[in-house]
Each structure stands twice: as C-alpha cells, then as structure tokens.
Scaffold this motif. Structure first.
Motif, mmCIF file in Angstrom:
data_model
loop_
_atom_site.group_PDB
_atom_site.id
_atom_site.type_symbol
_atom_site.label_atom_id
_atom_site.label_comp_id
_atom_site.label_asym_id
_atom_site.label_seq_id
_atom_site.Cartn_x
_atom_site.Cartn_y
_atom_site.Cartn_z
ATOM 1 N N LEU A 54 0.830 -1.204 0.000
ATOM 2 C CA LEU A 54 0.000 0.000 0.000
ATOM 3 C C LEU A 54 0.861 1.249 0.000
ATOM 4 O O LEU A 54 1.767 1.397 0.806
ATOM 5 N N LYS A 55 0.564 2.149 -0.909
ATOM 6 C CA LYS A 55 1.290 3.413 -0.977
ATOM 7 C C LYS A 55 0.592 4.497 -0.157
ATOM 8 O O LYS A 55 1.237 5.355 0.420
ATOM 9 N N ASP A 56 -0.740 4.485 -0.139
ATOM 10 C CA ASP A 56 -1.511 5.508 0.557
ATOM 11 C C ASP A 56 -1.656 5.126 2.027
ATOM 12 O O ASP A 56 -2.177 4.058 2.350
ATOM 13 N N SER A 57 -1.222 5.978 2.928
ATOM 14 C CA SER A 57 -1.278 5.654 4.355
ATOM 15 C C SER A 57 -2.705 5.633 4.887
ATOM 16 O O SER A 57 -2.944 5.115 5.979
ATOM 17 N N ASN A 58 -3.662 6.171 4.147
ATOM 18 C CA ASN A 58 -5.060 6.111 4.581
ATOM 19 C C ASN A 58 -5.615 4.692 4.514
ATOM 20 O O ASN A 58 -6.621 4.393 5.147
ATOM 21 N N TRP A 59 -4.992 3.818 3.748
ATOM 22 C CA TRP A 59 -5.455 2.442 3.590
ATOM 23 C C TRP A 59 -4.727 1.463 4.509
ATOM 24 O O TRP A 59 -5.000 0.270 4.482
ATOM 25 N N TYR A 60 -3.795 1.939 5.321
ATOM 26 C CA TYR A 60 -3.069 1.055 6.216
ATOM 27 C C TYR A 60 -4.012 0.398 7.221
ATOM 28 O O TYR A 60 -4.927 1.042 7.730
ATOM 29 N N PRO A 61 -3.766 -0.867 7.555
ATOM 30 C CA PRO A 61 -4.583 -1.511 8.594
ATOM 31 C C PRO A 61 -4.196 -1.013 9.982
ATOM 32 O O PRO A 61 -3.228 -0.267 10.157
ATOM 33 N N LEU A 62 -4.931 -1.471 10.966
ATOM 34 C CA LEU A 62 -4.728 -0.998 12.331
ATOM 35 C C LEU A 62 -3.350 -1.340 12.879
ATOM 36 O O LEU A 62 -2.792 -0.579 13.667
ATOM 37 N N THR A 63 -2.794 -2.468 12.494
ATOM 38 C CA THR A 63 -1.493 -2.861 13.033
ATOM 39 C C THR A 63 -0.400 -1.863 12.653
ATOM 40 O O THR A 63 0.454 -1.532 13.470
ATOM 41 N N ILE A 64 -0.432 -1.381 11.447
ATOM 42 C CA ILE A 64 0.577 -0.409 11.020
ATOM 43 C C ILE A 64 0.332 0.937 11.686
ATOM 44 O O ILE A 64 1.275 1.614 12.112
ATOM 45 N N GLY A 65 -0.933 1.331 11.794
ATOM 46 C CA GLY A 65 -1.252 2.591 12.463
ATOM 47 C C GLY A 65 -0.827 2.582 13.918
ATOM 48 O O GLY A 65 -0.307 3.581 14.428
ATOM 49 N N LEU A 66 -1.028 1.460 14.599
ATOM 50 C CA LEU A 66 -0.593 1.365 15.996
ATOM 51 C C LEU A 66 0.924 1.456 16.119
ATOM 52 O O LEU A 66 1.446 2.067 17.050
ATOM 53 N N ASN A 67 1.626 0.851 15.193
ATOM 54 C CA ASN A 67 3.086 0.931 15.218
ATOM 55 C C ASN A 67 3.557 2.364 14.981
ATOM 56 O O ASN A 67 4.515 2.824 15.606
ATOM 57 N N GLN A 68 2.891 3.075 14.085
ATOM 58 C CA GLN A 68 3.259 4.468 13.847
ATOM 59 C C GLN A 68 2.981 5.331 15.074
ATOM 60 O O GLN A 68 3.772 6.210 15.413
ATOM 61 N N TRP A 69 1.865 5.083 15.750
ATOM 62 C CA TRP A 69 1.579 5.804 16.993
ATOM 63 C C TRP A 69 2.618 5.496 18.056
ATOM 64 O O TRP A 69 3.059 6.377 18.783
#
Length: 118
Positions: A54-69
């Motif tokens: 995935l190139k667009d960060s809006n489509w990232y799943p929750l696991t990637i978003g949690l890691n970024q947080w």
C-alpha cells in the motif's frame, strides 16, 4: 472419514450429496473452523504485506497505524499518546475475541474428539 459411517449412509439410502452434508461436513467442522481461525488471525495481524503493497497511508490496517503511533510516542519530544496505543490495541483484538467466542463450540469439540480412543 470412517468407512463404516459412509457405508451405513449408503445402506440407509442416502445420496452422495446428503451423505456429504449430513455426515461428512459435521465431522469435518472442527478442522474447518480451526483452519478458518488460523487464517483470520494471520490475516488480521498481517503487517509486512500491507506495508509493502500500500502506498496511501489512509489504507493502512490498524497494526501499522498502531506501530506508527508507538513510534511517535517513543521519539524525543513526541506526544504522550501511550493511552491511545493501548486503547487501539484493545480495539484491534475485539474482533478476534468475538470470532473465537462464536466458533469456540466447534473448536473445542474437535479438541475433545481427538482425545477419544476407539
């Protein structure tokens, strides 16, 4: 599949279709449910494939978003958002807990059936 069950169904006049749906499929249910649960958990926890594909960060799943947080909270001068990371982690496991609770009857019956000796 035990041949005795299939032969008994044939003697009783059951068609192949009825034998599959009423005898074979209920016996295979624990294996199917176990495979489905493993697949659900592996797909839900997938991290690297969405990160690569995935190139667009809006489509990232929750696991990637949690890691970024988590990375944002642990950097120097980062915001203290550990409570959001913990709450997000709790929210991400709720669908898995629901899936295990709904399918627990089938899963446990397969574990108990394997312990019975003939």
């Amino acid at each position: 599949m035990p041949q005795e069950l299939l032969e008994a169904a044939r003697v009783d006049g059951a068609s192949e279709w009825r034998t599959f749906w009423q005898i074979s499929l209920p016996l295979l249910a624990p294996g199917i449910v176990t495979t489905a649960l493993f697949t659900i958990v592996a797909t839900w926890n997938n991290y690297f494939l969405p990160l690569i594909m995935l190139k667009d960060s809006n489509w990232y799943p929750l696991t990637i978003g949690l890691n970024q947080w988590k990375d944002q909270a642990s950097t120097a001068g980062g915001q203290a958002i550990q409570n959001l990371v913990i709450t997000g982690s709790l929210i991400t496991i709720i669908p898995l807990v629901i899936a295990f609770l709904c399918l627990q009857k089938y899963w446990q019956s397969g574990l108990a059936a394997g312990a019975v000796k003939e």
